[in-house]
Design a protein around this motif. Structure first.
Motif, PDB file in Angstrom:
ATOM      1  N   VAL A  93       0.968   4.559  -9.331  1.00  0.00           N
ATOM      2  CA  VAL A  93      -0.093   5.413  -9.860  1.00  0.00           C
ATOM      3  C   VAL A  93       0.534   6.649 -10.495  1.00  0.00           C
ATOM      4  O   VAL A  93       0.170   7.043 -11.612  1.00  0.00           O
ATOM      5  CB  VAL A  93      -1.096   5.813  -8.747  1.00  0.00           C
ATOM      6  CG1 VAL A  93      -2.069   6.870  -9.242  1.00  0.00           C
ATOM      7  CG2 VAL A  93      -1.827   4.580  -8.221  1.00  0.00           C
ATOM      8  N   LEU A  94       1.498   7.249  -9.817  1.00  0.00           N
ATOM      9  CA  LEU A  94       2.188   8.428 -10.353  1.00  0.00           C
ATOM     10  C   LEU A  94       2.917   8.098 -11.655  1.00  0.00           C
ATOM     11  O   LEU A  94       2.823   8.856 -12.637  1.00  0.00           O
ATOM     12  CB  LEU A  94       3.172   8.972  -9.314  1.00  0.00           C
ATOM     13  CG  LEU A  94       3.989  10.192  -9.733  1.00  0.00           C
ATOM     14  CD1 LEU A  94       3.071  11.394 -10.002  1.00  0.00           C
ATOM     15  CD2 LEU A  94       5.015  10.544  -8.672  1.00  0.00           C
ATOM     16  N   LEU A 137       0.825  -1.221   0.000  1.00  0.00           N
ATOM     17  CA  LEU A 137       0.000   0.000   0.000  1.00  0.00           C
ATOM     18  C   LEU A 137       0.854   1.264   0.000  1.00  0.00           C
ATOM     19  O   LEU A 137       0.495   2.261  -0.629  1.00  0.00           O
ATOM     20  CB  LEU A 137      -0.944   0.003   1.205  1.00  0.00           C
ATOM     21  CG  LEU A 137      -2.091  -1.009   1.154  1.00  0.00           C
ATOM     22  CD1 LEU A 137      -2.852  -1.026   2.478  1.00  0.00           C
ATOM     23  CD2 LEU A 137      -3.022  -0.730  -0.017  1.00  0.00           C
ATOM     24  N   LEU A 138       1.970   1.217   0.705  1.00  0.00           N
ATOM     25  CA  LEU A 138       2.838   2.391   0.756  1.00  0.00           C
ATOM     26  C   LEU A 138       3.543   2.642  -0.578  1.00  0.00           C
ATOM     27  O   LEU A 138       3.821   3.791  -0.925  1.00  0.00           O
ATOM     28  CB  LEU A 138       3.885   2.230   1.868  1.00  0.00           C
ATOM     29  CG  LEU A 138       3.357   2.316   3.297  1.00  0.00           C
ATOM     30  CD1 LEU A 138       4.466   2.007   4.294  1.00  0.00           C
ATOM     31  CD2 LEU A 138       2.751   3.689   3.574  1.00  0.00           C
ATOM     32  N   SER A 147       2.317   1.583  -3.648  1.00  0.00           N
ATOM     33  CA  SER A 147       1.386   1.692  -4.776  1.00  0.00           C
ATOM     34  C   SER A 147       1.172   3.116  -5.298  1.00  0.00           C
ATOM     35  O   SER A 147       1.008   3.279  -6.513  1.00  0.00           O
ATOM     36  CB  SER A 147       0.053   1.023  -4.450  1.00  0.00           C
ATOM     37  OG  SER A 147      -0.585   1.663  -3.381  1.00  0.00           O
ATOM     38  N   PRO A 148       1.195   4.164  -4.466  1.00  0.00           N
ATOM     39  CA  PRO A 148       1.042   5.507  -5.047  1.00  0.00           C
ATOM     40  C   PRO A 148       2.147   5.855  -6.054  1.00  0.00           C
ATOM     41  O   PRO A 148       1.905   6.617  -6.994  1.00  0.00           O
ATOM     42  CB  PRO A 148       1.093   6.435  -3.830  1.00  0.00           C
ATOM     43  CG  PRO A 148       0.648   5.589  -2.685  1.00  0.00           C
ATOM     44  CD  PRO A 148       1.170   4.211  -2.999  1.00  0.00           C
ATOM     45  N   VAL A 149       3.310   5.294  -5.877  1.00  0.00           N
ATOM     46  CA  VAL A 149       4.403   5.541  -6.824  1.00  0.00           C
ATOM     47  C   VAL A 149       4.028   4.973  -8.195  1.00  0.00           C
ATOM     48  O   VAL A 149       4.267   5.609  -9.224  1.00  0.00           O
ATOM     49  CB  VAL A 149       5.732   4.933  -6.314  1.00  0.00           C
ATOM     50  CG1 VAL A 149       6.834   5.080  -7.344  1.00  0.00           C
ATOM     51  CG2 VAL A 149       6.131   5.571  -4.991  1.00  0.00           C
ATOM     52  N   GLU A 156       2.223   5.814 -13.787  1.00  0.00           N
ATOM     53  CA  GLU A 156       1.248   5.639 -14.863  1.00  0.00           C
ATOM     54  C   GLU A 156       0.637   6.979 -15.271  1.00  0.00           C
ATOM     55  O   GLU A 156       0.482   7.264 -16.460  1.00  0.00           O
ATOM     56  CB  GLU A 156       0.153   4.662 -14.451  1.00  0.00           C
ATOM     57  CG  GLU A 156      -0.812   4.388 -15.585  1.00  0.00           C
ATOM     58  CD  GLU A 156      -1.827   3.314 -15.267  1.00  0.00           C
ATOM     59  OE1 GLU A 156      -2.347   2.734 -16.229  1.00  0.00           O
ATOM     60  OE2 GLU A 156      -2.114   3.085 -14.079  1.00  0.00           O
ATOM     61  N   GLU A 157       0.310   7.824 -14.287  1.00  0.00           N
ATOM     62  CA  GLU A 157      -0.290   9.129 -14.580  1.00  0.00           C
ATOM     63  C   GLU A 157       0.665  10.008 -15.389  1.00  0.00           C
ATOM     64  O   GLU A 157       0.225  10.799 -16.225  1.00  0.00           O
ATOM     65  CB  GLU A 157      -0.705   9.846 -13.290  1.00  0.00           C
ATOM     66  CG  GLU A 157      -1.921   9.253 -12.630  1.00  0.00           C
ATOM     67  CD  GLU A 157      -3.168   9.341 -13.494  1.00  0.00           C
ATOM     68  OE1 GLU A 157      -3.416  10.394 -14.110  1.00  0.00           O
ATOM     69  OE2 GLU A 157      -3.902   8.326 -13.552  1.00  0.00           O
TER      70      GLU A 157
END
Length: 184
Positions: A51-52, A44-45, A47-49, A54-55
């Motif tokens: 997402v970034l 979970l910690l 996963s935002p990387v 991909e974005e």
């Protein structure tokens, strides 16, 4: 939980081929539960990387191998592959041999090497592009860390425990994936 995390960190800093002598199932199940929670929190910690990445358009997650798997097979088949087959074979290959390395130095090297190779093998989930190659350390970080955690429980308890931990972690990921309505 804090004690298990501290023990894991110490172990990852200096892995040694030492079994945990406490054979109590309740003790082992508690450690197992803590390690599973640590695995999930780690994912979970990080996963935002992803997402970034991909974005920013650096990686197209639609080209991830799990996408193809989800398009080709039913959810029960994908679940079986991810939760039963992958942990069984990956643990046999990447954690099974760990206890063969008896000397301190060869064990430490093999422990880290197997964790890194375990991470790198998951690079095959991506369509290989220049960005994927440049971002390799980030893209395989979750699996490399998990390889260390699975190696820890394998050495301390047994290969069976690492297989079950890997399977439970993958099961949680798959359930989140199915609940979200997408594949990765």
């Amino acid at each position: 939980m804090k004690e298990t995390f501290a023990e894991l960190v110490r172990y990852l800093q200096n892995p040694v081929l030492t079994k945990d002598e406490n054979l109590s199932f309740s003790y082992r199940f508690q450690k197992f539960s803590h390690l599973l929670l640590i695995c999930v929190i780690t994912g979970l910690l990080i996963s935002p990387v992803f997402v970034l990445i991909e974005e920013l358009g650096w990686i197209n997650m639609e080209e991830h191998a799990m996408e193809d798997l989800m398009k080709t097979y039913s959810k029960p088949i994908v679940f079986f592959i991810a939760v039963i087959l992958a942990p069984l074979f990956e643990e046999l290959i990447f954690r099974g041999p760990l206890t063969l390395f008896k000397s301190t130095n060869s064990f430490k090297i093999s422990f880290y090497l197997f964790a890194i190779i375990f991470g790198l093998i998951h690079l095959s989930n991506f369509k290989i592009t220049t960005n994927v190659l440049l971002l390799t350390p980030i893209l395989v970080l979750p699996q490399t860390l998990l390889g260390g955690i699975f190696g820890f429980i394998r050495v301390r308890f047994s290969l069976g425990w690492s297989m079950v931990l890997h399977a439970c972690y993958n099961a949680i990921l798959m359930l989140f994936t199915f609940a979200a309505g997408n594949s990765i």
